[in-house]
Every structure is written in structure tokens, then in C-alpha cells.
Design a protein around this motif. Sequence first.
Motif, PDB file in Angstrom:
ATOM      1  N   UNK A  40       0.805  -1.222   0.000  1.00  0.00           N
ATOM      2  CA  UNK A  40       0.000   0.000   0.000  1.00  0.00           C
ATOM      3  C   UNK A  40       0.838   1.273   0.000  1.00  0.00           C
ATOM      4  N   UNK A  41       2.164   1.161   0.053  1.00  0.00           N
ATOM      5  CA  UNK A  41       3.038   2.336   0.117  1.00  0.00           C
ATOM      6  C   UNK A  41       2.939   3.119  -1.184  1.00  0.00           C
ATOM      7  N   UNK A  42       2.641   4.420  -1.051  1.00  0.00           N
ATOM      8  CA  UNK A  42       2.508   5.297  -2.217  1.00  0.00           C
ATOM      9  C   UNK A  42       3.610   6.346  -2.290  1.00  0.00           C
ATOM     10  N   UNK A  43       4.111   6.780  -1.129  1.00  0.00           N
ATOM     11  CA  UNK A  43       5.089   7.869  -1.110  1.00  0.00           C
ATOM     12  C   UNK A  43       5.791   7.868   0.243  1.00  0.00           C
ATOM     13  N   UNK A  44       6.867   8.609   0.338  1.00  0.00           N
ATOM     14  CA  UNK A  44       7.547   8.788   1.619  1.00  0.00           C
ATOM     15  C   UNK A  44       8.237  10.134   1.638  1.00  0.00           C
ATOM     16  N   UNK A  45       8.475  10.643   2.840  1.00  0.00           N
ATOM     17  CA  UNK A  45       9.200  11.895   3.032  1.00  0.00           C
ATOM     18  C   UNK A  45      10.201  11.687   4.150  1.00  0.00           C
ATOM     19  N   UNK A  46      11.471  11.959   3.867  1.00  0.00           N
ATOM     20  CA  UNK A  46      12.535  11.793   4.846  1.00  0.00           C
ATOM     21  C   UNK A  46      12.547  13.013   5.763  1.00  0.00           C
ATOM     22  N   UNK A  47      12.508  12.774   7.075  1.00  0.00           N
ATOM     23  CA  UNK A  47      12.572  13.864   8.054  1.00  0.00           C
ATOM     24  C   UNK A  47      14.008  14.108   8.499  1.00  0.00           C
ATOM     25  N   UNK A  48      14.730  13.037   8.813  1.00  0.00           N
ATOM     26  CA  UNK A  48      16.152  13.096   9.143  1.00  0.00           C
ATOM     27  C   UNK A  48      16.732  11.713   8.913  1.00  0.00           C
ATOM     28  N   UNK A  49      17.906  11.439   9.457  1.00  0.00           N
ATOM     29  CA  UNK A  49      18.576  10.161   9.197  1.00  0.00           C
ATOM     30  C   UNK A  49      17.925   8.956   9.866  1.00  0.00           C
ATOM     31  N   UNK A  50      16.931   9.160  10.717  1.00  0.00           N
ATOM     32  CA  UNK A  50      16.292   8.008  11.355  1.00  0.00           C
ATOM     33  C   UNK A  50      14.775   8.133  11.470  1.00  0.00           C
ATOM     34  N   UNK A  51      14.165   9.102  10.774  1.00  0.00           N
ATOM     35  CA  UNK A  51      12.720   9.295  10.812  1.00  0.00           C
ATOM     36  C   UNK A  51      12.190   9.613   9.424  1.00  0.00           C
ATOM     37  N   UNK A  52      11.049   9.036   9.079  1.00  0.00           N
ATOM     38  CA  UNK A  52      10.409   9.374   7.831  1.00  0.00           C
ATOM     39  C   UNK A  52       8.894   9.233   7.963  1.00  0.00           C
ATOM     40  N   UNK A  53       8.186   9.848   7.048  1.00  0.00           N
ATOM     41  CA  UNK A  53       6.733   9.735   6.982  1.00  0.00           C
ATOM     42  C   UNK A  53       6.417   8.935   5.733  1.00  0.00           C
ATOM     43  N   UNK A  54       5.643   7.864   5.894  1.00  0.00           N
ATOM     44  CA  UNK A  54       5.263   7.005   4.782  1.00  0.00           C
ATOM     45  C   UNK A  54       3.773   7.200   4.528  1.00  0.00           C
ATOM     46  N   UNK A  55       3.419   7.403   3.258  1.00  0.00           N
ATOM     47  CA  UNK A  55       2.022   7.540   2.881  1.00  0.00           C
ATOM     48  C   UNK A  55       1.574   6.229   2.251  1.00  0.00           C
ATOM     49  N   UNK A  57      -2.132   3.687   1.259  1.00  0.00           N
ATOM     50  CA  UNK A  57      -3.388   3.852   0.552  1.00  0.00           C
ATOM     51  C   UNK A  57      -4.372   4.632   1.417  1.00  0.00           C
ATOM     52  N   UNK A  58      -5.365   5.206   0.771  1.00  0.00           N
ATOM     53  CA  UNK A  58      -6.399   6.007   1.425  1.00  0.00           C
ATOM     54  C   UNK A  58      -5.806   7.191   2.188  1.00  0.00           C
ATOM     55  N   UNK A  59      -4.647   7.675   1.715  1.00  0.00           N
ATOM     56  CA  UNK A  59      -3.962   8.836   2.309  1.00  0.00           C
ATOM     57  C   UNK A  59      -3.594   8.654   3.778  1.00  0.00           C
ATOM     58  N   UNK A  60      -3.507   7.427   4.239  1.00  0.00           N
ATOM     59  CA  UNK A  60      -3.052   7.194   5.617  1.00  0.00           C
ATOM     60  C   UNK A  60      -1.562   7.455   5.663  1.00  0.00           C
TER      61      UNK A  60
END
Length: 152
Positions: A40-55, A57-60
Motif C-alpha cells: 500500500x506504500x505510495x510515497x515517503x518523506x525523509x525527516x532526518x537520518x532516522x525518521x520518515x513519513x510514509x504515505x 493507501x487512502x492517504x493514511x
Amino acid sequence: LLVIIVSSCVLFGCAASGDRYDSAGDPVESRTNDCFLQSSIRDYQVLDDSNLIVTGSARRQYHVELTRRAFGLRSSWSIGFRSTTGMICSAGSELLVSDGFSGHESIRLRSVRQITPDERDELLVRFGKKDPEEHQAPAEKEVEAAEVEELG
């Protein structure tokens, strides 16, 4: 009697080690460990070297924290997740970071937590990816003046 003591110790140990989500400075006292489908992974955004936000399905959206720093995470060519069950959770899942040249690095996940849009914005501000919104005082309303009548 020995069986009861051993099982009591195991149960006590499980109860005492409940998932606490207070890493990365998060003020949340106790949160369950969330999971999402790898497919279901659609996208990701790296916050720093050990944290990220994964988007998913259904924009979760999910805040994923790694057990250690991945120094090439911000400049990596690609990332991926590995799990034997197809579910990405903190237990048994890994992040694969590839720089395109020397293969990939595998890093275990510390926590996975579903976040709201407001929590996402708070994370972006905390990690310097977004400027904090200025809380402006409401504009003062003009009050109609009372007319003064002169008595003469």
C-alpha cells in the motif's frame, strides 16, 4: 508451582514492556504499534537520518522511526521495506536504503505509528521541514461609537 512462577514472570515482563511511543520527543504517553501493508506504500518523506513519513493507501500516513541512523537516507537513490509477512510493523520489518552503487543497507524499525494530518504538520515543524504557523491574534472588531447629544 514452578510453572506458575515462570508463567507469571513472563506475563509480568510482557505487561511491563508495553509499547511506549515517546521517542523522537513525542509527548504521547502510550501508543499502540501500528502496521501497514507493504503493497500500500505510495510515497515517503525523509525527516532526518532516522525518521520518515510514509504515505499508504487512502492517504493514511505513518511516522516510521529507525533503530539507528541511516546516514545515506536523505541522499539515497531508493528505499524499500522488507517484511516476511507483507505487513510493515516495528517487529520483524526492515528499511532497505540503496545509494545505487554499493548495494543496500538494512536497518530495523523502532516504531511505526499512524498519524493525523495535524501530527504530520507537527513532525514537519519539529524536523525543520516546515515553518511553524504564526498564531495571529484575531483582528480587533471596530465598535460603533455611541452618539453624544449635547444639552444646551
